[in-house]
Design a protein around this motif. Structure first.
Motif, mmCIF file in Angstrom:
data_model
loop_
_atom_site.group_PDB
_atom_site.id
_atom_site.type_symbol
_atom_site.label_atom_id
_atom_site.label_comp_id
_atom_site.label_asym_id
_atom_site.label_seq_id
_atom_site.Cartn_x
_atom_site.Cartn_y
_atom_site.Cartn_z
ATOM 1 N N TRP A 131 -57.518 -30.832 30.721
ATOM 2 C CA TRP A 131 -57.967 -32.205 30.500
ATOM 3 C C TRP A 131 -59.281 -32.288 29.762
ATOM 4 O O TRP A 131 -59.742 -33.386 29.434
ATOM 5 C CB TRP A 131 -58.075 -32.946 31.836
ATOM 6 N N TRP A 269 -51.358 -40.072 41.598
ATOM 7 C CA TRP A 269 -50.776 -38.782 41.974
ATOM 8 C C TRP A 269 -49.299 -38.715 41.622
ATOM 9 O O TRP A 269 -48.806 -37.671 41.177
ATOM 10 C CB TRP A 269 -50.981 -38.483 43.455
ATOM 11 N N GLN A 272 -49.071 -37.733 38.130
ATOM 12 C CA GLN A 272 -49.495 -36.352 37.919
ATOM 13 C C GLN A 272 -48.438 -35.362 38.384
ATOM 14 O O GLN A 272 -48.128 -34.396 37.696
ATOM 15 C CB GLN A 272 -50.812 -36.085 38.660
ATOM 16 N N HIS A 276 -46.482 -32.575 36.133
ATOM 17 C CA HIS A 276 -46.972 -31.211 36.304
ATOM 18 C C HIS A 276 -46.081 -30.239 35.545
ATOM 19 O O HIS A 276 -44.862 -30.262 35.654
ATOM 20 C CB HIS A 276 -46.985 -30.838 37.782
#
Length: 360
Positions: A131, A269, A272, A276
């Motif tokens: 990131w 989340w 994310q 992943h």
């Protein structure tokens, strides 16, 4: 000279991180270890992989780390930000980050200009190589901003009398449906038409603001939650941000164009974990990242548990000017149809098709 309306389209979206050439200036132990590195360092890794067949099935019952981050703890301690310098906005209105009715106590950053700001999400991702500037995750997402209209976010500023100083303007954020265009040098071409995607009214947000020394400044609306769409690595998700605020230079200077607010923990989340990537290039480890998210969350505490349900976040955005095209209203469609019918009666198909009428 009055301009009336200013249209912008977002062309870049990055975590607002204060970065230097050496990551150890911000992260004393360097980059955090990724999922694959932690998997190899886990004592029972070989047995778990033999039993469950996947390198990220690291939980005792083969749980994948991105879907069950609390099932296992990373053997390598995560690297976290040690710098006190950061970008963001003062979202809670305090000078010291003390707890308020809608926030949990937290340590603030000092901007390079010395202003106390909130951006706890930077502590969660700031030492993740993917990131940071030039990282895989950042680069991949920003390329998808270019390639996929799901990521098309439009900003329309109306009631503008002066682009340098205007005490009151209205700001609307929409989802767009058109692609971006770059010139041969890779620069985004301004002043192209961007249509609002009327299929998704839930992605519309209205704000009030002003222009000060050429910088758009919006006020937060504590009763509203902005929803913004995301498409990243073939997965579609969204952001939900409370107290959304913008700081965008229009005709003046500002350190970085910024979008900030309190981002919902669960929604963040969920995006994310869906995104992943089971490969070393991602350079993040879900068990450590999830724990950091819960530890640093500083917005909107749950009245029963006291655990904050949102985290202050700041994003550095890039924009170009655009013409924002609104969908036609039913009245406009009716008027257009009436004009066509007046020019070309249905009994004369030649008027519609530009050819002589077919003889009977």
């Amino acid at each position: 000279m009055p301009t009336g309306t200013i249209g912008l389209v977002i062309t870049g979206w990055h975590h607002a991180l204060h970065e230097t050439d050496d990551p150890k200036n911000e992260c004393s132990t360097g980059y955090t270890a990724g999922d694959y590195t932690n998997a190899e360092a886990q004592p029972d890794h070989a047995e778990l992989r033999r039993k469950f067949g996947h390198p990220y099935s690291r939980g005792p019952n083969g749980e994948l780390t991105n879907y069950s981050p609390m099932a296992v703890e990373d053997p390598i301690p995560p690297s976290e930000l040690t710098t006190r310098t950061g970008y963001g906005l003062n979202l809670d209105g305090t000078a010291d980050g003390k707890a308020t009715p809608r926030t949990c106590a937290h340590a603030k950053f000092a901007s390079p200009e010395g202003v106390q700001v909130d951006n706890q999400l930077a502590r969660v991702v700031g030492c993740t190589k993917g990131w940071r500037k030039g990282g895989f995750s950042d680069a991949f997402y920003n390329e998808e901003i270019y390639t996929n209209p799901v990521n098309r976010i439009l900003i329309e500023i109306t009631g503008v009398d002066d682009e340098r100083n205007d005490p009151q303007v209205e700001v609307a954020i929409y989802k767009g449906e058109d692609r971006l265009t770059r010139d041969p040098a890779g620069k985004y071409i301004p002043f192209l038409t961007q249509r609002i995607d009327a299929r998704f009214p839930e992605y519309s947000t209205k704000l009030r603001g002003r222009i000060v020394d050429g910088v758009l400044i919006t006020d937060p609306d504590p009763d509203a939650t902005a929803r913004l769409p995301i498409r990243w690595i073939a997965k579609v998700a969204e952001r939900r941000i409370r107290d959304l605020q913008l700081r965008i230079p229009l005709a003046g200077s500002w350190p970085v164009a910024m979008l900030a607010g309190y981002e919902d923990n669960k929604i963040w989340w969920n995006s994310q974990k869906a995104h992943h990537i089971a490969m070393p290039a991602a350079q993040n480890s879900p068990p450590s990242q999830y724990r950091a998210l819960m530890r640093y969350a500083d917005g909107y505490p749950d009245p029963k548990t006291g655990q904050c349900t949102a985290i202050s976040a700041a994003y550095r955005v890039e924009t170009v000017r655009a013409f924002i095209a609104h969908p036609e209203t039913p009245q406009q469609r009716t008027a257009a149809a009436t004009m066509v019918h007046a020019r070309c009666p249905c009994s004369d198909p030649a008027g519609l098709h530009g050819a002589s009428a077919i003889p009977s």
